[in-house]
Design an enzyme around this catalytic site. Structure first.
Site, PDB file in Angstrom:
ATOM      1  N   PRO A  32      50.366  16.334 -24.492  1.00 33.15           N
ATOM      2  CA  PRO A  32      50.403  15.061 -24.740  1.00 33.15           C
ATOM      3  C   PRO A  32      49.762  14.097 -23.532  1.00 33.15           C
ATOM      4  O   PRO A  32      50.041  14.528 -22.542  1.00 33.15           O
ATOM      5  CB  PRO A  32      52.234  14.740 -24.815  1.00 33.15           C
ATOM      6  CG  PRO A  32      52.542  16.083 -24.251  1.00 33.15           C
ATOM      7  CD  PRO A  32      51.430  17.081 -24.564  1.00 33.15           C
ATOM      8  N   ASN A  33      49.280  13.066 -24.003  1.00 36.32           N
ATOM      9  CA  ASN A  33      48.855  11.813 -23.029  1.00 36.32           C
ATOM     10  C   ASN A  33      47.479  12.280 -22.553  1.00 36.32           C
ATOM     11  O   ASN A  33      46.823  11.490 -21.770  1.00 36.32           O
ATOM     12  CB  ASN A  33      49.820  11.594 -21.912  1.00 36.32           C
ATOM     13  CG  ASN A  33      51.128  10.983 -22.509  1.00 36.32           C
ATOM     14  OD1 ASN A  33      50.963  10.139 -23.408  1.00 36.32           O
ATOM     15  ND2 ASN A  33      52.304  11.871 -22.094  1.00 36.32           N
ATOM     16  N   ARG A  55      44.207   6.793 -17.740  1.00 37.25           N
ATOM     17  CA  ARG A  55      45.978   6.851 -17.183  1.00 37.25           C
ATOM     18  C   ARG A  55      45.784   7.276 -15.726  1.00 37.25           C
ATOM     19  O   ARG A  55      45.267   8.578 -15.485  1.00 37.25           O
ATOM     20  CB  ARG A  55      46.808   7.482 -18.178  1.00 37.25           C
ATOM     21  CG  ARG A  55      46.857   8.982 -17.853  1.00 37.25           C
ATOM     22  CD  ARG A  55      48.146   9.816 -18.486  1.00 37.25           C
ATOM     23  NE  ARG A  55      47.989  10.930 -18.414  1.00 37.25           N
ATOM     24  CZ  ARG A  55      48.975  11.811 -18.386  1.00 37.25           C
ATOM     25  NH1 ARG A  55      50.124  11.533 -18.179  1.00 37.25           N
ATOM     26  NH2 ARG A  55      48.690  13.024 -18.315  1.00 37.25           N
ATOM     27  N   TYR A  97      44.869  11.713 -11.983  1.00 41.74           N
ATOM     28  CA  TYR A  97      43.998  12.580 -12.810  1.00 41.74           C
ATOM     29  C   TYR A  97      42.480  12.354 -12.673  1.00 41.74           C
ATOM     30  O   TYR A  97      41.613  13.189 -13.664  1.00 41.74           O
ATOM     31  CB  TYR A  97      44.491  12.379 -14.240  1.00 41.74           C
ATOM     32  CG  TYR A  97      46.003  12.821 -14.290  1.00 41.74           C
ATOM     33  CD1 TYR A  97      46.447  14.117 -14.176  1.00 41.74           C
ATOM     34  CD2 TYR A  97      47.098  11.792 -14.850  1.00 41.74           C
ATOM     35  CE1 TYR A  97      47.766  14.517 -14.295  1.00 41.74           C
ATOM     36  CE2 TYR A  97      48.271  12.007 -14.746  1.00 41.74           C
ATOM     37  CZ  TYR A  97      48.725  13.448 -14.679  1.00 41.74           C
ATOM     38  OH  TYR A  97      50.068  13.554 -14.821  1.00 41.74           O
ATOM     39  N   ASN A 127      46.352  23.300 -21.144  1.00 39.85           N
ATOM     40  CA  ASN A 127      47.188  22.299 -20.348  1.00 39.85           C
ATOM     41  C   ASN A 127      48.332  21.767 -21.098  1.00 39.85           C
ATOM     42  O   ASN A 127      48.081  20.839 -21.850  1.00 39.85           O
ATOM     43  CB  ASN A 127      46.201  21.200 -19.753  1.00 39.85           C
ATOM     44  CG  ASN A 127      47.053  20.380 -18.899  1.00 39.85           C
ATOM     45  OD1 ASN A 127      48.082  20.391 -18.860  1.00 39.85           O
ATOM     46  ND2 ASN A 127      46.095  19.574 -18.120  1.00 39.85           N
ATOM     47  N   ALA A 130      53.029  17.466 -20.195  1.00 38.67           N
ATOM     48  CA  ALA A 130      54.329  17.278 -19.954  1.00 38.67           C
ATOM     49  C   ALA A 130      55.263  18.197 -20.671  1.00 38.67           C
ATOM     50  O   ALA A 130      56.326  18.752 -20.133  1.00 38.67           O
ATOM     51  CB  ALA A 130      55.129  15.886 -20.581  1.00 38.67           C
ATOM     52  N   GLU A 151      46.745  29.041 -17.736  1.00 40.89           N
ATOM     53  CA  GLU A 151      47.531  27.587 -17.608  1.00 40.89           C
ATOM     54  C   GLU A 151      46.710  26.864 -16.907  1.00 40.89           C
ATOM     55  O   GLU A 151      46.436  27.169 -15.560  1.00 40.89           O
ATOM     56  CB  GLU A 151      48.905  27.736 -17.246  1.00 40.89           C
ATOM     57  CG  GLU A 151      49.758  26.357 -17.160  1.00 40.89           C
ATOM     58  CD  GLU A 151      51.281  26.890 -16.723  1.00 40.89           C
ATOM     59  OE1 GLU A 151      51.568  28.103 -16.532  1.00 40.89           O
ATOM     60  OE2 GLU A 151      51.984  26.022 -16.195  1.00 40.89           O
ATOM     61  N   HIS A 169      46.399  22.857 -14.910  1.00 39.63           N
ATOM     62  CA  HIS A 169      47.158  21.400 -14.444  1.00 39.63           C
ATOM     63  C   HIS A 169      46.053  20.632 -13.515  1.00 39.63           C
ATOM     64  O   HIS A 169      45.835  21.431 -12.625  1.00 39.63           O
ATOM     65  CB  HIS A 169      48.473  21.642 -13.894  1.00 39.63           C
ATOM     66  CG  HIS A 169      49.512  22.049 -14.661  1.00 39.63           C
ATOM     67  ND1 HIS A 169      49.948  21.493 -15.638  1.00 39.63           N
ATOM     68  CD2 HIS A 169      49.929  23.435 -14.742  1.00 39.63           C
ATOM     69  CE1 HIS A 169      50.798  22.392 -16.423  1.00 39.63           C
ATOM     70  NE2 HIS A 169      50.793  23.485 -15.859  1.00 39.63           N
ATOM     71  N   ARG A 228      53.974  16.975  -6.477  1.00 34.38           N
ATOM     72  CA  ARG A 228      54.548  15.687  -7.159  1.00 34.38           C
ATOM     73  C   ARG A 228      56.229  15.573  -7.487  1.00 34.38           C
ATOM     74  O   ARG A 228      56.725  16.415  -6.753  1.00 34.38           O
ATOM     75  CB  ARG A 228      53.941  15.675  -8.513  1.00 34.38           C
ATOM     76  CG  ARG A 228      52.453  15.482  -8.212  1.00 34.38           C
ATOM     77  CD  ARG A 228      51.588  15.275  -9.732  1.00 34.38           C
ATOM     78  NE  ARG A 228      52.054  14.043 -10.469  1.00 34.38           N
ATOM     79  CZ  ARG A 228      51.784  13.875 -11.531  1.00 34.38           C
ATOM     80  NH1 ARG A 228      51.107  14.747 -12.388  1.00 34.38           N
ATOM     81  NH2 ARG A 228      52.138  12.514 -12.099  1.00 34.38           N
TER      82      ARG A 228
HETATM   83  C1  DQA Z   1      49.445  17.782 -15.913  1.00 33.76           C
HETATM   84  C2  DQA Z   1      50.871  17.656 -15.133  1.00 33.76           C
HETATM   85  C3  DQA Z   1      52.175  17.399 -15.879  1.00 33.76           C
HETATM   86  O1  DQA Z   1      52.965  17.434 -15.141  1.00 33.76           O
HETATM   87  C4  DQA Z   1      51.732  16.036 -16.405  1.00 33.76           C
HETATM   88  O2  DQA Z   1      53.049  15.908 -17.401  1.00 33.76           O
HETATM   89  C5  DQA Z   1      50.468  15.873 -17.497  1.00 33.76           C
HETATM   90  C6  DQA Z   1      49.423  16.447 -16.772  1.00 33.76           C
HETATM   91  C7  DQA Z   1      48.123  17.778 -15.318  1.00 33.76           C
HETATM   92  O3  DQA Z   1      47.325  18.309 -15.832  1.00 33.76           O
HETATM   93  O4  DQA Z   1      48.303  17.854 -14.044  1.00 33.76           O
HETATM   94  O5  DQA Z   1      50.654  15.080 -18.311  1.00 33.76           O
HETATM   95  O6  DQA Z   1      49.712  18.971 -16.833  1.00 33.76           O
END
Ligand code: DQA
Length: 150
Positions: free
Chosen positions: A12-13, A20, A25, A76, A79, A100, A102, A109
């Site tokens: 998501p997002n 964003r 990011y 990835n 959240a 995985e 990120h 964080r």
């Molecule tokens: C994320 C880190 C997560 O905590 C966050 O909710 C994201 C992106 C990252 O790529 O750094 O949406 O997975």
């Protein structure tokens, strides 16, 4: 011939990547990341299936779809990393390597980002390397599944 398909799944997002919180990011969009993955995939002889969803069930369905068909998964979960036992269980039923990713350093964080439900079933975790992490993950999958068999 053994499958060279790698599913690159985004949670998501991440559709808003580049727009964003660019200070966290970066400015690369998800379309840029997809193009980079396809370029590197071609170099490594991997067939990239790149997807993003804001819906947990859709990501779970894609993981199920990868079973018996894809050689590896790069994910990835965004959240959902910190909330989803269901995604962890789906990944647990996948036979191949799982990396995985990120983009940000989640350990630098908020505390709620320090725990991942996914890491316990992942072959490896790449954290805080920006969008370059996707390329590193693809290289690792290529290593783990072995050289091209022609
Ligand atoms: C994320 C880190 C997560 O905590 C966050 O909710 C994201 C992106 C990252 O790529 O750094 O949406 O997975």
């Amino acid at each position: 011939m053994v499958s060279r398909i790698v599913a690159v799944l985004n949670g998501p997002n991440l559709n808003l990547l580049g727009m964003r919180e660019p200070e966290i990011y970066g400015r690369e969009t998800l379309a840029d990341v997809e193009a980079d993955c396809r370029r590197l995939g071609a170099e490594l002889g991997l067939a990239i299936e790149f997807r993003q969803s804001n819906r947990e069930y859709e990501i779970i369905d894609w993981i199920h779809e990868a079973r018996g068909r894809a050689a590896g998964i790069v994910i990835n979960p965004a959240a959902f990393t910190h909330t989803s036992v269901a995604i962890r269980d789906a990944l647990g039923a996948f036979e191949g390597p799982i990396i995985e990713v990120h983009i940000s350093n989640v350990h630098k964080r908020e505390e709620f980002r320090h725990h991942s439900y996914v890491s316990g079933v992942a072959s490896g975790v790449i954290v805080g390397c920006g969008t370059e992490g996707y390329g590193l993950a693809l290289r690792r999958v290529a290593t783990l599944i072995g050289a091209r068999s022609g």
